[in-house]
Design a protein around this motif. Structure first.
Motif, PDB file in Angstrom:
ATOM      1  N   VAL A 153     -12.936  -9.493   8.868  1.00 13.80           N
ATOM      2  CA  VAL A 153     -14.277  -9.860   8.416  1.00 13.80           C
ATOM      3  C   VAL A 153     -14.788  -8.811   7.450  1.00 13.80           C
ATOM      4  O   VAL A 153     -14.515  -7.616   7.620  1.00 13.80           O
ATOM      5  CB  VAL A 153     -15.240 -10.069   9.616  1.00 13.80           C
ATOM      6  N   THR A 199     -17.371 -18.246   4.932  1.00 19.36           N
ATOM      7  CA  THR A 199     -18.483 -17.380   4.536  1.00 19.36           C
ATOM      8  C   THR A 199     -19.787 -17.938   5.103  1.00 19.36           C
ATOM      9  O   THR A 199     -20.059 -19.143   4.976  1.00 19.36           O
ATOM     10  CB  THR A 199     -18.573 -17.298   2.998  1.00 19.36           C
ATOM     11  N   ALA A 218     -17.491 -14.492  11.212  1.00 15.57           N
ATOM     12  CA  ALA A 218     -18.403 -14.427  10.063  1.00 15.57           C
ATOM     13  C   ALA A 218     -19.852 -14.596  10.522  1.00 15.57           C
ATOM     14  O   ALA A 218     -20.746 -13.895  10.039  1.00 15.57           O
ATOM     15  CB  ALA A 218     -18.034 -15.505   9.044  1.00 15.57           C
ATOM     16  N   THR A 225     -17.888 -12.737   5.276  1.00 14.82           N
ATOM     17  CA  THR A 225     -16.729 -13.627   5.093  1.00 14.82           C
ATOM     18  C   THR A 225     -15.619 -13.220   6.059  1.00 14.82           C
ATOM     19  O   THR A 225     -15.266 -12.039   6.132  1.00 14.82           O
ATOM     20  CB  THR A 225     -16.199 -13.534   3.642  1.00 14.82           C
TER      21      THR A 225
END
Ligand code: PMV
Length: 318
Positions: free
Chosen positions: A315, A45, A110, A5
């Motif tokens: 991240v 995500t 991501a 994510t």
């Protein structure tokens, strides 16, 4: 692969990116310089799935948008497994800020982490650029320059940090004139604007504007930065109104906001305007001038929002 994510902030160009020398690769005709904004974020995500799926703002993405998202991941890992991408902004689209910059910066971060492609920030910026040009600047916080680069493959066309968010406390006050979707998208606008007889002047003067803005940022000289920011935006918009088939991103209330900010400046409040591929007005000023700027635009704007410099994207692995 694994689940990752990322969170990234949008940015506003102080010296504009406007024009592509290579449309397929999103290579710019000019360098640019931006300010990353705080508070507003895109969270994305990327996780393993049985089939490719893209969910934007809680709803399945339309095919063209899903294609852009998945296309970026294909570039990253042509042999990639199927993925689920879920992305949402914490700011309403009614905020009138382009979300493609934060969206493609978060997706690059991501995606690389999820697909185990350990790329450095420059490589991530190159990747994000291919989703949306301005996204290459959202890989850093604070003030960021986008160097055009010279290579045909675009490997040297990416963001370069100029100064972090805590270098200088300024405000960007957004006057939301209209939250409706823009009529002429940025890629179409850039292509049409190239037909302006003023286009060569736009291209010829951009590098000097970036150099001037960089020096102003490093010296924390608001007046110098504001002046070059206004020159850049009005040169950009001059290429739209003088294209072979003219077009204008401004509405009546855009001009009303500009005039209100200029008359405020005449009364001693230092504040400067910039506009992108839409009708909203963004105003650069010192923190203690933000309330006066908001009040000046209030009669002509649906809402106003004061934003400070924002930090680095992040991240995390699940
Ligand atoms: O990143 P794009 O393709 O949406 O283009 C952004 C263009 C401007 O917002 C007008 C200028 C800029 O530098 O962000």
């Amino acid at each position: 692969m694994r689940t990752a994510t990322a969170v990234a902030h949008p940015n506003i160009a102080l010296v504009k990116y406007w024009g592509k020398r290579d449309v397929a690769r999103n290579l710019p005709a000019v360098p640019s310089l931006s300010l990353t904004l705080d508070r507003f974020t895109t969270t994305t995500t990327v996780s393993p799935a049985d089939r490719d799926e893209v969910v934007l703002g809680g709803a399945p993405a339309p095919d063209d948008e899903a294609g852009r998202v998945l296309g970026l991941l294909d570039r990253l890992a042509p042999d990639r497994p199927r993925v689920r991408v879920v992305s949402a902004n914490n700011f309403p689209s009614a905020a009138g800020l382009a979300s493609s910059a934060s969206a493609f910066a978060a997706l690059a971060l991501a995606g690389a982490a999820a697909l185990r492609r350990p790329l450095d920030r420059v490589a991530l910026s190159v990747l994000a650029r291919q989703g949306s040009g301005s996204a290459c600047r959202s890989l850093w916080g604070g003030f960021v320059e986008w160097r055009m680069g010279e290579r045909d493959d675009g490997a040297d066309s990416h963001g370069v940090p100029v100064a972090p968010a805590d270098h200088w406390d300024v405000r960007m006050v957004v006057g939301v004139v209209s939250s409706a979707k823009k009529a002429v998208g940025s890629t179409t606008g850039m292509t049409r604007a190239r037909t302006s007889p003023y286009w060569p002047a736009w291209e010829a003067t951009a590098a000097a504007d970036v150099a001037e803005a960089r020096a102003a940022v490093l010296a924390r000289d608001l007046e110098r930065l504001g002046a070059v920011m206004e020159r850049s935006t009005f040169k950009m918009h001059a290429t739209t109104s003088t294209a072979a088939s003219p077009f204008l991103y401004w509405q009546a209330n855009t001009v009303a906001c500009v005039q209100a900010v200029w008359s405020l400046r005449e009364r001693g409040v230092p504040a400067w305007v910039t506009m992108d591929a839409g009708p909203n007005v963004k105003v650069l000023c010192a923190p203690d001038a933000a309330d006066a700027v908001s009040a000046a635009m209030a009669p002509y704007a649906e809402r106003t929002i004061a934003l400070a410099p924002g930090g680095e994207p992040t991240v995390e692995l699940a």
